[in-house]
Enzyme design. Structure first.
Site, PDB file in Angstrom:
ATOM      1  N   LYS A 122       0.665  -1.176   0.111  1.00  0.00           N
ATOM      2  CA  LYS A 122      -0.017   0.055   0.147  1.00  0.00           C
ATOM      3  C   LYS A 122       0.795   1.143  -0.030  1.00  0.00           C
ATOM      4  O   LYS A 122       1.850   1.103   0.274  1.00  0.00           O
ATOM      5  CB  LYS A 122      -0.941  -0.009   1.026  1.00  0.00           C
ATOM      6  CG  LYS A 122      -2.038  -1.095   0.761  1.00  0.00           C
ATOM      7  CD  LYS A 122      -3.213  -0.829   1.931  1.00  0.00           C
ATOM      8  CE  LYS A 122      -4.266  -1.970   1.466  1.00  0.00           C
ATOM      9  NZ  LYS A 122      -5.218  -2.238   2.277  1.00  0.00           N
ATOM     10  N   ARG A 160      -2.879 -10.301   4.827  1.00  0.00           N
ATOM     11  CA  ARG A 160      -3.345 -10.503   3.389  1.00  0.00           C
ATOM     12  C   ARG A 160      -2.191  -9.654   2.610  1.00  0.00           C
ATOM     13  O   ARG A 160      -1.912  -8.304   2.701  1.00  0.00           O
ATOM     14  CB  ARG A 160      -4.780  -9.793   3.286  1.00  0.00           C
ATOM     15  CG  ARG A 160      -5.297  -9.896   2.122  1.00  0.00           C
ATOM     16  CD  ARG A 160      -6.587  -8.972   1.790  1.00  0.00           C
ATOM     17  NE  ARG A 160      -7.166  -8.990   0.550  1.00  0.00           N
ATOM     18  CZ  ARG A 160      -7.026  -8.198  -0.557  1.00  0.00           C
ATOM     19  NH1 ARG A 160      -5.981  -7.259  -0.278  1.00  0.00           N
ATOM     20  NH2 ARG A 160      -7.443  -8.188  -1.660  1.00  0.00           N
TER      21      ARG A 160
END
Length: 278
Positions: free
Chosen positions: A216, A252
């Site tokens: 991210k 994840r």
């Protein structure tokens, strides 16, 4: 002297984006054969389960219809399920969630926490699937404008608790719910680091917690400008290893192998180890 390891090992969820526009690997696995092969590789690399998604939630991404979403992912889900691979579906559409459970999925991963589709909680309740409920304030096209908090961890906690009550009232059993703080969704880089450093406050809700930090934007700020996306896998793996003793249900990640290796190093070292006091 070495501390004992957690009784329940942290799970590694591999990300499989069957999309043309996901932020890290858009288009690489849009073809069904490529997606199925990558899913099998993720399992071989050590994924405990694989999260299959057909709609990008990258900042600015536009929504697609559930028919196109299902066209992308259902053949992949059926093939991987036939291999005995555990699966979740990354979707905000109740119709897609239902079809995916029927195709072999056991977890509905809704990044909107049931807010984007008013029928989602009912589908989770009806199917008996585990429901992965994320913190969410709006769709990708406007989520960055919603990143205003008094105290991000306290506010995220309160909003998760409120949405938890909503899905429970719709019939989703509490013991079938996993929470996700929604890193990167309506949050600045500083917000994401604050959440990671105070996960115990979210764990105090009393439900399993999934963390999705992989690749991210806030991780990208650690690297040189223009660094390739794959360079974010090392800090992602470090985060995974650091979380392994925190009682987190799962992480994840895109690069399952990098995280699996980091966790194996940690296991072999018996980490964290503390020197015995003299």
């Amino acid at each position: 002297m070495t501390e004992s390891m957690p009784a329940t090992p942290m799970l590694v969820m591999g990300i499989l984006n069957v999309t043309p526009n996901s932020f890290s690997d858009g288009g690489r696995y849009l073809d069904h054969a490529a997606a199925i092969a990558h899913g099998r590789q993720l399992a071989e690399d050590g994924a405990d389960l694989i999260d299959v998604g057909g709609e990008s939630t990258r900042p600015g991404a536009e929504r697609i219809g559930s028919a196109e979403e299902q066209r992308r992912i259902l053949p992949v889900i059926r093939a991987l399920s036939a291999d005995g691979i555990r699966l979740s579906v990354d979707t905000m559409n109740a119709d897609t969630a239902r079809a995916s459970v029927n195709a072999g999925v056991e977890i509905i991963n809704d990044v909107s926490g049931g807010q984007a589709d008013p029928h989602m909680a009912a589908v989770a309740a009806e199917t008996g699937a585990t429901f992965l409920l994320s913190h969410w304030r709006g769709h990708s096209t406007d989520m960055d404008s919603r990143s205003l908090y008094d105290d991000v961890v306290s506010d995220v906690r309160a909003e998760l608790v409120a949405q938890l009550a909503s899905v429970e009232s719709a019939g989703v059993a509490r013991d079938r719910i996993i929470l996700d703080p929604g890193l990167g969704f309506a949050k600045t880089s500083d917000h994401n680091w604050q959440i990671l450093s105070r996960l115990d406050e979210l764990q105090s809700i009393g439900l399993p917690l999934l963390v999705g930090a992989s690749r991210k934007r806030f991780i990208g700020t650690l690297l040189d400008e223009g660094a390739p996306m794959a360079d974010r896998d090392l800090p992602t793996a470090v985060i995974s290893a650091l979380l392994a003793d925190a009682g987190i249900w799962g992480v994840r990640v895109h690069n399952v192998r990098a995280t699996a290796v980091a966790l194996d190093v940690r296991r072999r070292l018996g980490w964290p180890a503390r020197a015995r006091l003299a």
